[in-house]
Design a protein around this motif. Structure first.
Motif, PDB file in Angstrom:
ATOM      1  N   LEU A  26       0.851  -1.182   0.000  1.00 36.29           N
ATOM      2  CA  LEU A  26       0.000   0.000   0.000  1.00 36.29           C
ATOM      3  C   LEU A  26       0.886   1.231   0.000  1.00 36.29           C
ATOM      4  O   LEU A  26       1.924   1.265   0.650  1.00 36.29           O
ATOM      5  CB  LEU A  26      -0.901   0.009   1.234  1.00 36.29           C
ATOM      6  N   THR A  27       0.469   2.224  -0.728  1.00 38.92           N
ATOM      7  CA  THR A  27       1.245   3.455  -0.812  1.00 38.92           C
ATOM      8  C   THR A  27       0.295   4.636  -0.895  1.00 38.92           C
ATOM      9  O   THR A  27      -0.859   4.486  -1.292  1.00 38.92           O
ATOM     10  CB  THR A  27       2.198   3.438  -2.019  1.00 38.92           C
ATOM     11  N   ASP A  28       0.796   5.767  -0.503  1.00 38.06           N
ATOM     12  CA  ASP A  28       0.003   6.989  -0.594  1.00 38.06           C
ATOM     13  C   ASP A  28       0.351   7.777  -1.847  1.00 38.06           C
ATOM     14  O   ASP A  28      -0.047   8.922  -1.992  1.00 38.06           O
ATOM     15  CB  ASP A  28       0.257   7.873   0.630  1.00 38.06           C
ATOM     16  N   HIS A  29       1.094   7.157  -2.760  1.00 35.33           N
ATOM     17  CA  HIS A  29       1.547   7.858  -3.956  1.00 35.33           C
ATOM     18  C   HIS A  29       1.228   7.038  -5.207  1.00 35.33           C
ATOM     19  O   HIS A  29       1.329   5.821  -5.197  1.00 35.33           O
ATOM     20  CB  HIS A  29       3.054   8.122  -3.878  1.00 35.33           C
ATOM     21  N   ILE A  30       0.874   7.732  -6.277  1.00 30.97           N
ATOM     22  CA  ILE A  30       0.539   7.096  -7.546  1.00 30.97           C
ATOM     23  C   ILE A  30       1.473   7.627  -8.622  1.00 30.97           C
ATOM     24  O   ILE A  30       1.660   8.846  -8.744  1.00 30.97           O
ATOM     25  CB  ILE A  30      -0.914   7.406  -7.945  1.00 30.97           C
ATOM     26  N   ASN A  31       2.074   6.734  -9.383  1.00 28.14           N
ATOM     27  CA  ASN A  31       2.832   7.115 -10.567  1.00 28.14           C
ATOM     28  C   ASN A  31       1.938   6.882 -11.766  1.00 28.14           C
ATOM     29  O   ASN A  31       1.581   5.749 -12.062  1.00 28.14           O
ATOM     30  CB  ASN A  31       4.115   6.285 -10.686  1.00 28.14           C
ATOM     31  N   LEU A  32       1.587   7.950 -12.458  1.00 26.99           N
ATOM     32  CA  LEU A  32       0.681   7.881 -13.597  1.00 26.99           C
ATOM     33  C   LEU A  32       1.468   8.160 -14.866  1.00 26.99           C
ATOM     34  O   LEU A  32       2.058   9.228 -15.014  1.00 26.99           O
ATOM     35  CB  LEU A  32      -0.443   8.908 -13.439  1.00 26.99           C
ATOM     36  N   GLU A  33       1.523   7.188 -15.769  1.00 27.17           N
ATOM     37  CA  GLU A  33       2.213   7.348 -17.041  1.00 27.17           C
ATOM     38  C   GLU A  33       1.182   7.356 -18.162  1.00 27.17           C
ATOM     39  O   GLU A  33       0.388   6.431 -18.276  1.00 27.17           O
ATOM     40  CB  GLU A  33       3.216   6.218 -17.264  1.00 27.17           C
ATOM     41  N   LEU A  34       1.199   8.407 -18.965  1.00 29.26           N
ATOM     42  CA  LEU A  34       0.273   8.538 -20.079  1.00 29.26           C
ATOM     43  C   LEU A  34       1.046   8.452 -21.385  1.00 29.26           C
ATOM     44  O   LEU A  34       1.952   9.239 -21.619  1.00 29.26           O
ATOM     45  CB  LEU A  34      -0.464   9.874 -20.016  1.00 29.26           C
ATOM     46  N   ASP A  42      -8.032  13.236 -27.235  1.00 25.82           N
ATOM     47  CA  ASP A  42      -8.437  12.695 -25.932  1.00 25.82           C
ATOM     48  C   ASP A  42      -7.387  12.992 -24.859  1.00 25.82           C
ATOM     49  O   ASP A  42      -7.715  13.263 -23.706  1.00 25.82           O
ATOM     50  CB  ASP A  42      -8.682  11.191 -26.017  1.00 25.82           C
ATOM     51  N   PHE A  43      -6.111  12.958 -25.233  1.00 20.62           N
ATOM     52  CA  PHE A  43      -5.040  13.295 -24.291  1.00 20.62           C
ATOM     53  C   PHE A  43      -5.190  14.738 -23.810  1.00 20.62           C
ATOM     54  O   PHE A  43      -5.120  15.008 -22.611  1.00 20.62           O
ATOM     55  CB  PHE A  43      -3.668  13.083 -24.947  1.00 20.62           C
ATOM     56  N   TYR A  44      -5.394  15.667 -24.736  1.00 20.18           N
ATOM     57  CA  TYR A  44      -5.535  17.074 -24.364  1.00 20.18           C
ATOM     58  C   TYR A  44      -6.759  17.294 -23.474  1.00 20.18           C
ATOM     59  O   TYR A  44      -6.716  18.076 -22.522  1.00 20.18           O
ATOM     60  CB  TYR A  44      -5.614  17.969 -25.604  1.00 20.18           C
ATOM     61  N   LYS A  45      -7.846  16.615 -23.777  1.00 19.32           N
ATOM     62  CA  LYS A  45      -9.048  16.738 -22.941  1.00 19.32           C
ATOM     63  C   LYS A  45      -8.772  16.220 -21.530  1.00 19.32           C
ATOM     64  O   LYS A  45      -9.193  16.826 -20.542  1.00 19.32           O
ATOM     65  CB  LYS A  45     -10.212  15.970 -23.571  1.00 19.32           C
ATOM     66  N   THR A  62       2.341  11.486  -9.356  1.00 22.41           N
ATOM     67  CA  THR A  62       3.423  11.931 -10.225  1.00 22.41           C
ATOM     68  C   THR A  62       3.011  11.566 -11.645  1.00 22.41           C
ATOM     69  O   THR A  62       2.830  10.390 -11.957  1.00 22.41           O
ATOM     70  CB  THR A  62       4.760  11.248  -9.866  1.00 22.41           C
ATOM     71  N   LEU A  63       2.857  12.579 -12.475  1.00 21.13           N
ATOM     72  CA  LEU A  63       2.407  12.390 -13.850  1.00 21.13           C
ATOM     73  C   LEU A  63       3.605  12.409 -14.780  1.00 21.13           C
ATOM     74  O   LEU A  63       4.400  13.334 -14.759  1.00 21.13           O
ATOM     75  CB  LEU A  63       1.436  13.512 -14.245  1.00 21.13           C
ATOM     76  N   ARG A  64       3.730  11.361 -15.572  1.00 24.23           N
ATOM     77  CA  ARG A  64       4.750  11.305 -16.622  1.00 24.23           C
ATOM     78  C   ARG A  64       4.042  11.097 -17.948  1.00 24.23           C
ATOM     79  O   ARG A  64       3.219  10.204 -18.081  1.00 24.23           O
ATOM     80  CB  ARG A  64       5.721  10.144 -16.387  1.00 24.23           C
ATOM     81  N   THR A  65       4.368  11.938 -18.902  1.00 21.79           N
ATOM     82  CA  THR A  65       3.808  11.769 -20.233  1.00 21.79           C
ATOM     83  C   THR A  65       4.857  11.107 -21.106  1.00 21.79           C
ATOM     84  O   THR A  65       6.029  11.461 -21.071  1.00 21.79           O
ATOM     85  CB  THR A  65       3.398  13.131 -20.833  1.00 21.79           C
ATOM     86  N   MET A  66       4.437  10.135 -21.863  1.00 21.39           N
ATOM     87  CA  MET A  66       5.336   9.363 -22.704  1.00 21.39           C
ATOM     88  C   MET A  66       4.893   9.548 -24.146  1.00 21.39           C
ATOM     89  O   MET A  66       3.859   9.013 -24.548  1.00 21.39           O
ATOM     90  CB  MET A  66       5.281   7.880 -22.323  1.00 21.39           C
ATOM     91  N   TYR A  67       5.644  10.337 -24.897  1.00 22.85           N
ATOM     92  CA  TYR A  67       5.285  10.609 -26.274  1.00 22.85           C
ATOM     93  C   TYR A  67       5.548   9.380 -27.130  1.00 22.85           C
ATOM     94  O   TYR A  67       6.623   8.796 -27.096  1.00 22.85           O
ATOM     95  CB  TYR A  67       6.069  11.810 -26.809  1.00 22.85           C
ATOM     96  N   GLN A 109       7.187  18.615 -26.895  1.00 27.56           N
ATOM     97  CA  GLN A 109       6.454  18.322 -25.663  1.00 27.56           C
ATOM     98  C   GLN A 109       7.234  17.363 -24.763  1.00 27.56           C
ATOM     99  O   GLN A 109       7.218  17.505 -23.537  1.00 27.56           O
ATOM    100  CB  GLN A 109       5.075  17.761 -25.992  1.00 27.56           C
ATOM    101  N   LYS A 110       7.906  16.386 -25.357  1.00 32.39           N
ATOM    102  CA  LYS A 110       8.723  15.463 -24.560  1.00 32.39           C
ATOM    103  C   LYS A 110       9.818  16.235 -23.836  1.00 32.39           C
ATOM    104  O   LYS A 110      10.046  16.051 -22.635  1.00 32.39           O
ATOM    105  CB  LYS A 110       9.322  14.378 -25.432  1.00 32.39           C
ATOM    106  N   CYS A 111      10.500  17.116 -24.547  1.00 31.81           N
ATOM    107  CA  CYS A 111      11.564  17.907 -23.928  1.00 31.81           C
ATOM    108  C   CYS A 111      11.006  18.904 -22.915  1.00 31.81           C
ATOM    109  O   CYS A 111      11.640  19.169 -21.888  1.00 31.81           O
ATOM    110  CB  CYS A 111      12.387  18.610 -25.005  1.00 31.81           C
ATOM    111  N   LEU A 112       9.830  19.442 -23.172  1.00 31.36           N
ATOM    112  CA  LEU A 112       9.180  20.320 -22.204  1.00 31.36           C
ATOM    113  C   LEU A 112       8.990  19.577 -20.881  1.00 31.36           C
ATOM    114  O   LEU A 112       9.215  20.138 -19.805  1.00 31.36           O
ATOM    115  CB  LEU A 112       7.835  20.800 -22.760  1.00 31.36           C
TER     116      LEU A 112
END
Length: 177
Positions: A26-34, A42-45, A62-67, A109-112
Motif C-alpha cells: 500500500l502506498t500513498d503515492h501514484i505514478n501515472l504514465e500517459l 483525448d489526451f488534451y481533454k 506523479t504524472l509522466r507523459t510518454m510521447y 512536448q517530450k523535452c518540455l
C-alpha cells in the motif's frame, strides 16, 4: 438464448488496452504514465481536466507523459512523416494534421516534460507544464493552427523559457538537421 452467446463487435482502432501491475504494498503515492501522440485530442481533454485538479493531487500523483513515436531507420523522404533520417516518425495520424508537425510538436512536448515536469530540474513547474498542453489544445489544436508558429504563440503567452527545452530538442537529433 442465442443472443446471450454472441460477442459484440469491438473496433480495434477504438480499443484501449490498460496494463495494470498490482502489488500488495500500500502506498500513498501514484505514478501515472500517459502514452500519447501530440495529435491525440483525448489526451488534451484529459490533461485539461487533470490540470483543474492538479493542485489537489500534486503530492499524491506523479504524472509522466510518454510521447509515442517510432523509427524507420534511414529515411530522408519528408513525405513519410519522419524527421532526423527516420529516427522520429509520426504514429498513425488520427486527424488531418500534418505528420511532420505531429512529430515536431511531440519532440518539443517530450523535452518540455524533461525541463518542467522533472522534480530534479531547476525549472520544475508542473503547473506551467500542464498549462502548455491546455493552451496548445485551445490555441492550436482546436483552431487547426497545429504548427510551430502557434507553439511559439503559446510559449510567449505562458512566458516559458524555452532555451533548455530547445537544447533538449536539438540534442535528440543525430545531427543539426
Amino acid at each position: 438464448y442465442q443472443q446471450q452467446y454472441q460477442q459484440p463487435y469491438i473496433n480495434p482502432l477504438e480499443t484501449v488496452i490498460i496494463d495494470v501491475e498490482l502489488n500488495n504494498k500500500l502506498t500513498d503515492h501514484i505514478n501515472l504514465e500517459l502514452f500519447y501522440s501530440s495529435d491525440d485530442e483525448d489526451f488534451y481533454k484529459f490533461i485539461t481536466e487533470y490540470k483543474a485538479l492538479q493542485d489537489e493531487f500534486e503530492n499524491i500523483i506523479t504524472l509522466r507523459t510518454m510521447y509515442f513515436t517510432h523509427s524507420v531507420g534511414n529515411s530522408s523522404d519528408p513525405s513519410d512523416n519522419c524527421v532526423s533520417n527516420g529516427k522520429y516518425c509520426a504514429p498513425i495520424i488520427k486527424s488531418n494534421i500534418n505528420g511532420l508537425n505531429v512529430v515536431k510538436e511531440g519532440i518539443f512536448q517530450k523535452c518540455l516534460g524533461i525541463v518542467y515536469n522533472d522534480k530534479t530540474s531547476s525549472l520544475y513547474d508542473v503547473g506551467l507544464y500542464l498549462s502548455y498542453f491546455v493552451e496548445f489544445y485551445n490555441m492550436c489544436y482546436k483552431t487547426k493552427r497545429f504548427n510551430e508558429q502557434c507553439r511559439e504563440d503559446v510559449i510567449t503567452l505562458l512566458n516559458i523559457d524555452d532555451r533548455k527545452v530547445m537544447h533538449c530538442v536539438k540534442a535528440s537529433f543525430k545531427s543539426n538537421t
